[in-house]
Design a protein around this motif. Structure first.
Motif, mmCIF file in Angstrom:
data_model
loop_
_atom_site.group_PDB
_atom_site.id
_atom_site.type_symbol
_atom_site.label_atom_id
_atom_site.label_comp_id
_atom_site.label_asym_id
_atom_site.label_seq_id
_atom_site.Cartn_x
_atom_site.Cartn_y
_atom_site.Cartn_z
ATOM 1 N N LEU B 21 86.455 65.410 4.329
ATOM 2 C CA LEU B 21 87.514 64.470 4.688
ATOM 3 C C LEU B 21 88.428 65.084 5.750
ATOM 4 C CD1 LEU B 21 88.781 61.718 4.291
ATOM 5 C CD2 LEU B 21 90.093 62.629 2.373
ATOM 6 N N ALA B 22 88.698 66.371 5.627
ATOM 7 C CA ALA B 22 89.529 67.062 6.627
ATOM 8 C C ALA B 22 88.871 66.987 8.008
ATOM 9 C CB ALA B 22 89.737 68.515 6.230
ATOM 10 N N GLN B 23 87.547 67.163 8.043
ATOM 11 C CA GLN B 23 86.818 67.093 9.305
ATOM 12 C C GLN B 23 86.949 65.694 9.925
ATOM 13 O OE1 GLN B 23 85.428 69.352 11.105
ATOM 14 N NE2 GLN B 23 84.150 68.189 12.522
ATOM 15 N N ARG B 24 86.810 64.674 9.100
ATOM 16 C CA ARG B 24 86.959 63.292 9.589
ATOM 17 C C ARG B 24 88.371 63.071 10.152
ATOM 18 N NH1 ARG B 24 82.460 61.504 11.180
ATOM 19 N NH2 ARG B 24 81.023 60.571 9.694
ATOM 20 N N LEU B 25 89.386 63.514 9.421
ATOM 21 C CA LEU B 25 90.764 63.312 9.884
ATOM 22 C C LEU B 25 91.019 64.091 11.164
ATOM 23 C CD1 LEU B 25 92.716 63.414 6.503
ATOM 24 C CD2 LEU B 25 92.272 61.419 7.931
ATOM 25 N N GLN B 89 82.293 58.829 5.452
ATOM 26 C CA GLN B 89 82.177 57.589 6.219
ATOM 27 C C GLN B 89 83.003 57.685 7.503
ATOM 28 O OE1 GLN B 89 79.803 55.379 5.317
ATOM 29 N NE2 GLN B 89 79.510 57.054 3.862
ATOM 30 N N PRO B 90 82.484 57.105 8.584
ATOM 31 C CA PRO B 90 83.165 57.233 9.887
ATOM 32 C C PRO B 90 84.591 56.682 9.859
ATOM 33 C CG PRO B 90 80.967 56.295 10.153
ATOM 34 C CD PRO B 90 81.242 56.335 8.695
ATOM 35 N N ASN B 91 85.423 57.188 10.764
ATOM 36 C CA ASN B 91 86.825 56.791 10.806
ATOM 37 C C ASN B 91 87.034 55.304 11.039
ATOM 38 O OD1 ASN B 91 87.777 59.354 10.341
ATOM 39 N ND2 ASN B 91 87.954 59.868 12.514
ATOM 40 N N GLY B 92 86.151 54.665 11.827
ATOM 41 C CA GLY B 92 86.351 53.251 12.154
ATOM 42 C C GLY B 92 87.690 53.052 12.835
ATOM 43 N N ASP B 93 88.363 51.954 12.499
ATOM 44 C CA ASP B 93 89.704 51.758 13.072
ATOM 45 C C ASP B 93 90.730 52.433 12.146
ATOM 46 O OD1 ASP B 93 89.823 50.036 10.925
ATOM 47 O OD2 ASP B 93 89.896 48.204 12.125
ATOM 48 N N SER B 230 74.736 59.835 3.413
ATOM 49 C CA SER B 230 74.507 58.726 4.331
ATOM 50 C C SER B 230 74.108 59.284 5.701
ATOM 51 C CB SER B 230 75.765 57.850 4.439
ATOM 52 O OG SER B 230 76.887 58.628 4.787
ATOM 53 N N GLU B 231 73.659 58.400 6.591
ATOM 54 C CA GLU B 231 73.145 58.846 7.890
ATOM 55 C C GLU B 231 74.219 59.511 8.761
ATOM 56 O OE1 GLU B 231 73.622 55.800 6.885
ATOM 57 O OE2 GLU B 231 74.039 54.391 8.526
ATOM 58 N N HIS B 232 75.487 59.317 8.374
ATOM 59 C CA HIS B 232 76.579 59.882 9.183
ATOM 60 C C HIS B 232 76.764 61.382 8.983
ATOM 61 C CE1 HIS B 232 77.486 55.684 9.660
ATOM 62 N NE2 HIS B 232 77.643 55.554 8.361
ATOM 63 N N TYR B 235 75.463 64.152 11.615
ATOM 64 C CA TYR B 235 76.243 64.245 12.856
ATOM 65 C C TYR B 235 77.552 64.977 12.611
ATOM 66 C CZ TYR B 235 72.938 60.760 14.520
ATOM 67 O OH TYR B 235 71.787 60.107 14.873
ATOM 68 N N LEU B 236 78.156 64.662 11.455
ATOM 69 C CA LEU B 236 79.419 65.323 11.104
ATOM 70 C C LEU B 236 79.204 66.832 10.983
ATOM 71 C CD1 LEU B 236 82.018 64.163 8.493
ATOM 72 C CD2 LEU B 236 81.185 66.494 8.451
ATOM 73 N N LEU B 237 78.120 67.217 10.301
ATOM 74 C CA LEU B 237 77.861 68.650 10.110
ATOM 75 C C LEU B 237 77.539 69.346 11.435
ATOM 76 C CD1 LEU B 237 75.830 68.791 6.771
ATOM 77 C CD2 LEU B 237 78.235 69.361 7.152
ATOM 78 N N ALA B 238 76.890 68.618 12.339
ATOM 79 C CA ALA B 238 76.568 69.214 13.641
ATOM 80 C C ALA B 238 77.857 69.642 14.348
ATOM 81 C CB ALA B 238 75.784 68.221 14.500
ATOM 82 N N ASP B 239 78.864 68.766 14.287
ATOM 83 C CA ASP B 239 80.174 69.108 14.861
ATOM 84 C C ASP B 239 80.822 70.249 14.095
ATOM 85 O OD1 ASP B 239 80.318 67.407 16.948
ATOM 86 O OD2 ASP B 239 81.532 65.877 15.945
ATOM 87 N N LEU B 240 80.834 70.082 12.776
ATOM 88 C CA LEU B 240 81.537 71.027 11.907
ATOM 89 C C LEU B 240 80.955 72.433 12.009
ATOM 90 C CD1 LEU B 240 83.583 71.377 9.414
ATOM 91 C CD2 LEU B 240 81.564 71.032 7.989
#
Lengths: 95, 252
Positions: B21-25, B89-93, B230-232, B235-240
């Motif tokens: 969640l920290a990574q998403r934020l 889950q992606p940030n969306g709006d 999920s499929e997201h 990608y998140l881990l690639a960044d992280l």
């Protein structure tokens, strides 16, 4: 998308040492509650304060810079308003 | 199952929730809707990273294989992460981000409050420190949910859309399996049903105030706790993980 800007708020913070709230800056927020939260996040990240005031900038009335001459200069020439103007006579005790 | 390894798994699940969640934020950094909120979101992100570090340190101790918090955070494969699907889950709006945060905070606060009573001392200490941060996170996300829901037609619609989309991921917050049963039987962790009841009370009252509705659809997604993401997530881990994968053991 709305182009209406949120109102501007002035932020005052009392530090752990200080008695008075001091002006630290301003920010935008839709209402007072969020203005306090934003002030907490923007201005107290490094333990700067123990109390926050916010005031909508529109509610602050300020002196006009153009009036500075008539507002403030007259006091410059009135040195007798400072206690150092007066000499304490030798015989006076407990001063 | 050995109790030590059950506790390791339990703490790892909590750490992963915080880290992901920290990574998403953190993705909002420089992109927040306004400067003040940009700072608020990244503040919350940093709080969660701090919590993740403490929890990973505890997990590493429990595991006893000499791994440190960086290795746990950055050097595992996707299936080894045990966070709930909600947090990846992606940030969306902004509404999607805030509703995701609200659902998570409303879960984390009663969990930390209960864990403060845990006989596992280090876990109780982490909970006691984190509970203050989490109380603020919940206050902040609740205020936004109320304002978006009870705001303009546009903000109400976006908030309701976010709820309708995210609701399917909220059930997994209360996932329990053999690990939880073993720890619960020993009185190490709180009963998840109690946490769920508190979560529901918070969510119901805030959404009501926000004039938003709980979806009737009871469709449930889960798998994160077992490492099925999920499929997201990739990608998140690639960044992280990029820096630690490219420059192993780097520090700054």
């Amino acid at each position: 998308m709305s182009t209406i800007e949120w109102p501007l708020w002035e932020v005052f913070i009392r530090s752990k040492q200080g008695l008075n709230h001091k002006h630290v800056g301003s920010l935008r927020a839709p209402d007072a509650t969020l203005a306090l939260e934003n002030a907490r996040d923007v201005y107290t990240r490094r333990s700067e304060g123990i109390s926050i005031w916010v005031v909508e900038s529109a509610h602050i009335h300020a002196t006009d810079i153009d009036d500075a001459a008539s507002f403030f200069e007259p006091s410059d020439t009135k040195i007798y308003r400072h206690p150092t103007f007066y000499e304490v006579p030798d015989g006076v005790k407990h001063m | 199952m050995m109790e030590q390894s059950a506790l390791f798994e339990y703490v790892l699940r909590m750490s992963d929730d915080s880290l992901i969640l920290a990574q998403r934020l953190g993705e909002w950094c420089g992109h927040g809707p306004i400067l003040e909120e940009d700072i608020a979101l990244t503040n919350i992100s940093l709080d969660l990273i701090g919590q993740a570090i403490s929890l990973y340190d505890l997990a590493a101790d429990l595991e006893g294989k000499g791994r440190n918090h960086d290795q746990l955070a950055y050097m595992r494969y996707e299936q080894e992460y045990k966070n709930v699907l909600l947090v990846e889950q992606p940030n969306g709006d902004f509404a999607m981000t805030m509703l995701r945060q609200f659902f998570f905070d409303a879960f984390r606060l009663p969990l930390y409050e209960a864990l403060m009573q845990s006989p596992v001392e280090q876990l109780a200490a982490i909970a006691a420190k984190s509970v203050k941060e989490t109380r603020y996170h919940l206050k902040h996300s609740s205020e936004w949910v109320i304002r978006m829901g009870d705001g303009t037609d546009e903000s109400h619609k976006r908030a309701q859309d976010a709820i309708d989309h995210l609701w399917r991921y909220t059930h997994e917050l209360f996932y329990v399996d053999a690990i939880d049963h073993a720890l619960l039987a020993d009185g190490k962790i709180p009963n998840m049903e109690t946490i769920q009841a508190k979560w529901m009370t918070t969510v119901t009252s805030i959404l009501q105030e926000a004039t938003l509705e709980i979806p009737k659809n009871n469709w449930k997604f889960e798998g994160g706790r077992e490492g099925r993401h999920s499929e997201h997530m990739g990608y998140l881990l690639a960044d992280l993980q990029y820096m630690q994968r490219a420059y192993p053991n780097m520090e700054w």
